[in-house]
Write an enzyme that holds these catalytic residues in place. Sequence first.
Site, PDB file in Angstrom:
ATOM      1  N   ASP A  98       0.817  -1.214   0.139  1.00 32.83           N
ATOM      2  CA  ASP A  98      -0.047  -0.111  -0.027  1.00 32.83           C
ATOM      3  C   ASP A  98       0.929   1.179  -0.083  1.00 32.83           C
ATOM      4  O   ASP A  98       1.902   1.087   0.480  1.00 32.83           O
ATOM      5  CB  ASP A  98      -0.854  -0.069   1.238  1.00 32.83           C
ATOM      6  CG  ASP A  98      -1.807   1.367   1.601  1.00 32.83           C
ATOM      7  OD1 ASP A  98      -2.506   1.820   0.446  1.00 32.83           O
ATOM      8  OD2 ASP A  98      -1.602   1.803   2.333  1.00 32.83           O
ATOM      9  N   ASP A 100      -0.024   5.116   0.766  1.00 36.44           N
ATOM     10  CA  ASP A 100       0.108   6.133   1.898  1.00 36.44           C
ATOM     11  C   ASP A 100      -0.020   5.492   3.457  1.00 36.44           C
ATOM     12  O   ASP A 100      -0.775   4.627   3.456  1.00 36.44           O
ATOM     13  CB  ASP A 100      -1.262   6.945   1.498  1.00 36.44           C
ATOM     14  CG  ASP A 100      -1.105   8.156   2.454  1.00 36.44           C
ATOM     15  OD1 ASP A 100      -0.258   8.813   2.497  1.00 36.44           O
ATOM     16  OD2 ASP A 100      -2.204   8.737   2.958  1.00 36.44           O
TER      17      ASP A 100
END
Lengths: 375, 375
Positions: A98, A100
């Site tokens: 992922d 952020d």
Amino acid sequence: MLSRTTVIAASLSVSAGSANPSKSNYSRLLGLNNNLSYTASNPVIVSSNSNFASFAWNTSNNSKYTKSRMERFTTRASPQPLTNADELIDSVQTFIFDCDGVIWKGDKLIDGVPETLDLLRSKGKRLVFVTNNSTKSRKQYGKKFETLGLNVNEEEIFASSFAVAAYLKSINFPKDKKVYVIGEEGILKELELAGYQYLGGPEDGGKKIDLKPGFLMEHDENVGAVVVGFDRNFNYYKIQYGTLCIRENPGCLFIATNRDAVTHLTDAQEWAGGGSMVGAIRGSTQREPLVVGKPSTFMMDYLANEFGILKSQICMVGDRLDTDILFGQNGGCKTLLVLSGVTTLSVLQSPNNSIQPDFYTNKISDFLSLKATTV
Amino acid sequence: MLSRTTVIAASLSVSAGSANPSKSNYSRLLGLNNNLSYTASNPVIVSSNSNFASFAWNTSNNSKYTKSRMERFTTRASPQPLTNADELIDSVQTFIFDCDGVIWKGDKLIDGVPETLDLLRSKGKRLVFVTNNSTKSRKQYGKKFETLGLNVNEEEIFASSFAVAAYLKSINFPKDKKVYVIGEEGILKELELAGYQYLGGPEDGGKKIDLKPGFLMEHDENVGAVVVGFDRNFNYYKIQYGTLCIRENPGCLFIATNRDAVTHLTDAQEWAGGGSMVGAIRGSTQREPLVVGKPSTFMMDYLANEFGILKSQICMVGDRLDTDILFGQNGGCKTLLVLSGVTTLSVLQSPNNSIQPDFYTNKISDFLSLKATTV
């Protein structure tokens, strides 16, 4: 505390958010609809591996997405702090990150990321970067990585904007049909690259409905899919146009990039996410969307099929339990939670938390230090 | 075919639309939370009669809304065509009429309505007109009745805009708290009449968010309730403002005028209804709204308490099964379906329909002819 089965059910893309799932949704939950075929005017669900219900458009050739779903129902032990990074690295072939909270926070790179990615590349690992954000295309995301000094290839980036186009390709969505877009530029760019005709998007941002007695809004009968993503210029025109297409065009799909409650426009506060636009269209159509972003496993299924990766050979690395870690678990992957984003150790260890990653650590650069201590 | 219990559960205002109801929502479904009290900073549900979960604001004095819910779980026989209007008229004291499809269609009065209302008044019956439309206030609706040549008093009209103000009064919502409105003028006018402070509404229709790094939207910490109704000028500013209030202001209520998928802006097509605005806020807050419109029974509970009417002495007359008839049944009233609106006889008699009114007839003026034949 929710049972493991309950959590899995709640994460299913097609049924998430429904108090009153239709009989067919229940069947999907129970995995009863494998390998059905249908025509455009009367769609039938083709159940795919893990929990992504894939629709075929005038074709029943969807076998590459049709696998067993049993792997999801294994019981996991409590999460362990990562103590031996080499062991985890050696046990998998691919890392899905992922972005952020894992790679960056807002516009700032997280400490030690470039060196960690270099280490993994030097060991021959495949790296993939997955984000639910649909406002940018792969190309635009590539520029963000570049700006942050990261050497990441466009093909390694899977934003939900790309996932929409990849999904339409996977179901042979006809090129003479159109896509109505509620969302921002990233979706349009990916649809264009994939050769699909679209309408809507930012262009409909300023449109108003000029009401008078007997007025009706015309809509394009060739729209075969409505795609809904995060949209800062959401308005009633878009709600009504998308709703008309879904309600009135036979077989029209309702595709959501994600249902995230929160998005990160700025780091100063939490901003209402794509879940609000999707919720609006769900409210007016009373239909559930097909979700291509996390925690639906479409992107993982796509990766596994495209690159021939076994899912047990993937480690999903994320900072959120209910999207990233669930996404990894739904796909049958190993999971690593990093505490560099939104999840704290106390939330992870709370008795109210039922989503347990295989391992957790502070940040991905712990791969370097944990490696050093074990050498 | 859905079981009777399933249909009732799906109609509950607080849980409608939720795939993953919280534990407390399940408890509400099961009626487990009777007579709890709570403070503003930590709201607790006070279960009311029928299915309206009422919240108390700094008070536990909600006993007038706390009654048994068992009356809903009676089994109903198949609907009968109305053959003896006098018998039905004599058996009840009050008629609640839905408006669109019963009294008028768009801007046209349905045949024989004035004479029918005159007949009922001459027999001493109380008449009440209920609509989920929140864009107009009682006063504005009164003008619509007047324009159509109907002699209807403001006090006989219950629009969901009024229901919002009545609900806030019923829970002693503090006058120093504010209401943030996503919706049109009707709600503002009713709040004003009831003496509540509000912000939002049409004024926020043109607002944009000017994003820059580190930007955050300020919101009023004194907002104690966000009211969501149909809103043609819905935008991201309103989504974010309402979401911030609900997420960040302790005890802030999320009140929906209705969750209708469809509204009738013009008769030329079906228009996306208030369910889309409510769905958006649900998507970003992951909270379920309190619904004051149909099929929640708040308006009926209010009527019964305000005028001292027994619910078994009410006949609910409507053209929709899943709002009007369910609303009547949820309230424990007699129900009459008229076929002058959206429901056809074949839909009523379909094996897929599980909502059965006590009686059905073509239009309310059948009261006149059916009376004539039986005299």
